[in-house]
Design an enzyme around this catalytic site. Sequence first.
Site, mmCIF file in Angstrom:
data_model
loop_
_atom_site.group_PDB
_atom_site.id
_atom_site.type_symbol
_atom_site.label_atom_id
_atom_site.label_comp_id
_atom_site.label_asym_id
_atom_site.label_seq_id
_atom_site.Cartn_x
_atom_site.Cartn_y
_atom_site.Cartn_z
ATOM 1 N N HIS A 61 72.215 71.918 66.545
ATOM 2 C CA HIS A 61 72.872 72.996 66.196
ATOM 3 C C HIS A 61 71.959 74.162 66.807
ATOM 4 C CE1 HIS A 61 69.633 72.498 63.291
ATOM 5 N NE2 HIS A 61 69.858 73.696 62.974
ATOM 6 N N HIS A 63 70.268 76.770 65.664
ATOM 7 C CA HIS A 63 69.096 77.445 65.075
ATOM 8 C C HIS A 63 67.943 77.412 66.058
ATOM 9 C CE1 HIS A 63 70.439 77.249 60.470
ATOM 10 N NE2 HIS A 63 71.087 78.504 61.117
ATOM 11 N N ASP A 65 64.831 76.924 65.915
ATOM 12 C CA ASP A 65 63.662 75.825 66.013
ATOM 13 C C ASP A 65 64.017 74.726 66.653
ATOM 14 O OD1 ASP A 65 65.249 75.632 63.665
ATOM 15 O OD2 ASP A 65 63.742 74.581 62.522
ATOM 16 N N HIS A 66 65.385 74.824 66.939
ATOM 17 C CA HIS A 66 66.008 73.661 67.763
ATOM 18 C C HIS A 66 66.375 73.935 69.352
ATOM 19 C CE1 HIS A 66 66.418 70.961 63.975
ATOM 20 N NE2 HIS A 66 66.462 72.163 63.485
ATOM 21 N N HIS A 138 75.019 70.949 57.132
ATOM 22 C CA HIS A 138 74.160 72.185 57.331
ATOM 23 C C HIS A 138 74.799 73.426 56.964
ATOM 24 C CE1 HIS A 138 70.332 73.850 57.906
ATOM 25 N NE2 HIS A 138 70.321 74.076 59.045
ATOM 26 N N ASP A 206 68.455 68.437 59.617
ATOM 27 C CA ASP A 206 69.043 69.694 59.119
ATOM 28 C C ASP A 206 70.341 69.413 58.429
ATOM 29 O OD1 ASP A 206 66.986 70.622 60.904
ATOM 30 O OD2 ASP A 206 67.787 72.707 60.739
ATOM 31 N N HIS A 265 60.888 66.669 61.165
ATOM 32 C CA HIS A 265 61.365 68.243 60.718
ATOM 33 C C HIS A 265 60.663 68.686 59.516
ATOM 34 C CE1 HIS A 265 64.286 71.526 59.932
ATOM 35 N NE2 HIS A 265 64.400 71.684 61.281
#
Length: 304
Positions: A61, A63, A65-66, A138, A206, A265
């Site tokens: 996805h 976000h 942090d990814h 998520h 997530d 994670h």
Amino acid sequence: MLDICLLGSGGMMPLPYRWLTSLMVRYNGSSLLIDCGEGTQIAIKEKGWSFKPIDVICFTHYHGDHISGLPGLLLTMGNADRTEPLTLIGPKGLERVVNALRVIAPELPFPILFKEINGTEETFCLNGYRLKAFRVNHNVQCYGYTLELDRAGKFQLEEALRLEIPKMYWSRLQRGETIREGENVYTPNMVLGEARKGIKLTYCTDTRPVSSIVENAMHSDLFICEGMYGEKEKEAKAKEHKHMTFYEAAKLARDAEVKELWLTHYSPSLTHPEEYMEEVRKIFPQAKAGKDRKSVELDFEKEA
């Protein structure tokens, strides 16, 4: 053989001892990256691996942090005079999101091929392996991935001789080719036995626990799954933000009958995940606390 490295095991923000989420898989001269959090380039360098073979990058996805490590990685690839195409796979909006990030990496000497995932699941055949994306739960659209490497059946010498198939075609039939010689057609199933067990890797982060994870992770050799919190009292927080606890991930691993589970994670507040593993292993004994650069080679099962 799949060569696997969990480059980063952190969630939300990078820490001095933990980079953000990323997984790298090497197979037959090519490399696949799943997620590209901040610090991914450093983690690859620390591992001693190369950027050059990376030809596919998947995103669970969008976000930060990814995906926050992507612009820098693209620039590094471009500065290395890469000209080979790079394939990107991700949820709806992939090209829009990547092009927005590319404001700081506008000119690249290689083409980017965008493959947007359609629907609840989609399978891609790439570089000799099969990659399936499946929807999870998520607070934005998010997917898990399974990577499968098939293994053909054993070569049946007696059948090849009985059918009088020319020896010069044997190796090509073993590679799965169909051969036409005049009026004769030789197919792999004529000389190969039943397909043997391949290799299966599942990566999921997530999300809340959902049935699609169990279904797609079933009998995986390695299941890498989010464990945001080790503290049992944070289950309500995990539910609120649509994440998972260690114990929920362990139950998924148990139900999917996987060989091994790596947790990843972690919340920035979780500094010592190993402290919780004794309780986790009561649910799933083959559970391990993932950490940056944790690696394994998955090979086909040896035959008697």
